[in-house]
Design a protein around this motif. Structure first.
Motif, short mmCIF file in Angstrom:
data_model
loop_
_atom_site.label_atom_id
_atom_site.label_comp_id
_atom_site.label_asym_id
_atom_site.label_seq_id
_atom_site.Cartn_x
_atom_site.Cartn_y
_atom_site.Cartn_z
N UNK A 1 0.80 -1.22 0.00
CA UNK A 1 0.00 0.00 0.00
C UNK A 1 0.84 1.28 0.00
N UNK A 2 2.14 1.14 0.32
CA UNK A 2 2.95 2.37 0.27
C UNK A 2 4.23 2.20 -0.55
N UNK A 3 4.27 1.20 -1.42
CA UNK A 3 5.45 1.06 -2.28
C UNK A 3 5.59 2.21 -3.26
N UNK A 4 4.50 2.90 -3.55
CA UNK A 4 4.55 4.03 -4.47
C UNK A 4 5.42 5.17 -3.93
N UNK A 5 5.64 5.16 -2.62
CA UNK A 5 6.44 6.22 -2.01
C UNK A 5 7.88 5.82 -1.77
#
Length: 565
Positions: free
Chosen positions: A117-121
């Motif tokens: 859920x936060x790999x985009x960051x």
């Protein structure tokens, strides 16, 4: 009162992905998870409290973790399961993962991945695990949802064992391990891979058309995987043929006490060709048996020598050398079907085959006796020659204790002196990347039911994964670590000496190949990890030191100071 995830599963069928994973492992007969945990593995570690009959074997570095699983899988003859930590941990383990791939060891390799859920960051510890793993495994995939775990995990276990066997990889995002799921894990599939090769009648005719004494067998690593040592021996006896091992083996898959065993082939193409020059044909059982290291002019196969092959891996057949006939099938099952045909076709020449078998056995006895005589003659030298160290070590270990060998300076002599009826006694570093031997011995002990194992390791190799000593002590495993210490990278110096145009060889100066100034204190290293040790400087003390270690309950380390040649 807090309700555990398994209690909740009993009421509603819902439990975390980590619990689903462990249920599947238990159903697949997994006894051990080899790993080194980090933050992404916390759901798995927590779930272990509810699945007590799956044990976690802690390695202190991922290179050790991979090799432990490798040694376990080879010894137990079933897939090893391991869990690494994110991109960094997978990177640490890549050398031994490549070793496992080359050795075709069945492994189910997993690594914890950052919460998707936060790999985009671009969070800490995140990396493209699938792409990192892909060059070293059969396939790699990331699990997207907990409901996918049953299919993907069972597929991983199946494919790791399918020919050619080897590691497969699954990335496990932290949120998938925490996700609640009511998925039915199903039951393991039963797959019989004992396929019998076709063309066996033609193969029997071809092998028996070769004059007695003019055919040799090569027992490759696949003979061990197929548990076919007895069948290979029967074929050799039928044809009166010598049996050689691979030039750079993962296993010695043939009983070394058998009169037709003639040792392993050398590692240079010209030397292999010379050794095989007396034969019109070879029958290679299992693939990739003629592995070479340094380049030499000319092929490993002598002119006019035909190659017949049998392997479960169709890709290995005819891969390097033309073959008049090779067959695809499980070695054990196929040889069992071949033997009646072979015996029938060999009947007219039975006396010739028997006479040839006697000559092979006599030559082998003479070769070994000469090597033993040399070792005994040099036993009282001031410094211990490698051959003497090998002889004394093998003599002390005996025929019934498993040996995991990564001591390159003594390995060829160790194999020369082996004399055991157990075809599973000896394993070796086939992949070539150092740091495999000590942790592989730990895994092998677990795979053999916590039985005694001797790890023969060079001093240089011992510095790659010494953390294995701690795991052996923590698990109270009876592993004897024997460090063959010549204080240098001896194999590299020997390779350079063979290159006559190298300045190093002419001047006797070898940059960055000596492990001195300071020397390594292996006694202090062992002590720091809770393992007793001793240092041997006289050949007469080698056997007593190893025998004392073998008689102890837990691990110990024996350092043997050897010369450089």
């Amino acid at each position: 009162m807090q309700i555990s995830s398994l209690d909740a599963a009993g009421q509603s069928g819902m439990r975390r992905g980590a619990a689903v994973l462990l249920e599947i492992l238990r159903s697949e007969g997994v006894d051990y998870i080899f790993g080194n945990p980090g933050t992404t593995e916390l759901p798995l570690m927590d779930a272990l409290l509810e699945i007590p009959n799956v044990s976690y074997i802690l390695g202190l570095q991922e290179a050790s973790v991979v090799a432990m699983a490798d040694g376990y899988a080879q010894a137990a003859r079933k897939p090893g399961f391991l869990n690494l930590h994110t991109a960094g941990g997978l990177g640490h383990g890549m050398g031994n993962l490549l070793n496992a791939s080359v050795s075709q060891t069945p492994l189910v390799v997993t690594a914890g991945q950052q919460d998707s859920r936060h790999t985009i960051s671009d969070p800490l510890l995140f990396g493209d695990l699938v792409q990192i793993a892909r060059p070293a495994v059969k396939w790699a995939q990331e699990v997207a949802h907990a409901d996918q775990l049953p299919v993907l995990l069972r597929r991983a276990f199946h494919d790791s064992m399918a020919a050619p066997a080897g590691p497969v990889f699954l990335s496990l995002p932290m949120d998938v391990m925490e996700e609640m799921s009511g998925v039915d894990i199903g039951t393991p599939s039963v797959i019989n891979r004992s396929s019998v090769a076709g063309g066996l009648d033609d193969l029997a005719k071809a092998l028996t058309s070769i004059a007695p004494g003019r055919i040799a067998l090569i027992a490759g690593d696949e003979v061990y995987a197929s548990d076919a040592a007895a069948e290979v021996a029967a074929v050799a006896e039928c044809l009166g043929a010598p049996v050689f091992g691979s030039s750079w083996p993962s296993r010695v898959p043939f009983p070394t006490a058998h009169p037709l065993w003639c040792g392993n082939l050398p590692t240079q193409a010209t030397a292999i060709s010379e050794r095989l020059s007396a034969y019109d044909a070879i029958f290679a059982l299992g693939g990739k048996s003629l592995i070479t290291i340094l380049y030499t002019e000319g092929p490993a196969l002598p002119p006019g020598c035909s190659v017949y092959q049998m392997s479960s891996d169709v890709r290995d057949l005819g891969r390097t050398f033309n073959t008049p006939l090779s067959v695809v099938g499980d070695i054990k099952a196929s040889l069992q079907a071949l033997l009646p045909m072979l015996r029938k076709a060999a009947t007219p020449h039975q006396a010739d085959y028997a006479a040839q078998a006697g000559q092979v056995a006599q030559a082998r006895r003479a070769q070994r006796a000469e090597a033993v005589a040399e070792a005994k003659a040099r036993r009282n030298e001031a410094a211990i020659p490698p051959r003497v160290a090998a002889w004394e070590a093998v003599r002390a270990i005996g025929p019934d204790v498993a040996i995991v060998d990564e001591a390159i300076a003594t390995s060829s002599d160790v194999r020369l002196f082996l004399e055991s009826s157990w075809a599973g006694q000896y394993s070796f570093l086939r992949g070539g990347a150092l740091g495999w031997g000590m942790p592989a011995a730990v895994g092998a002990s677990l795979g053999l039911g916590r039985d005694r194992v001797v790890s023969l390791v060079g001093d240089g190799a011992a510095l790659y994964s010494p953390q294995a000593i701690w795991t052996a002590a923590h698990e109270k495993l009876p592993v004897t670590f024997v460090v063959m210490n010549n204080q240098e990278y001896n194999v590299l110096k020997n390779f350079m000496r063979q290159q006559k145009d190298y300045l190093s060889a002419r001047e006797g100066t070898y940059p960055a190949m000596d492990i001195v100034n300071p020397s390594i204190d292996y006694q202090a290293m062992a002590k720091s990890m809770g393992v007793p040790s001793c240092r041997v400087t006289r050949a007469s003390d080698i056997a007593p030191a190893i025998e004392a270690s073998l008689a102890s309950d837990g691990p110990s380390l024996v350092e043997i100071m050897i010369t450089t040649g």
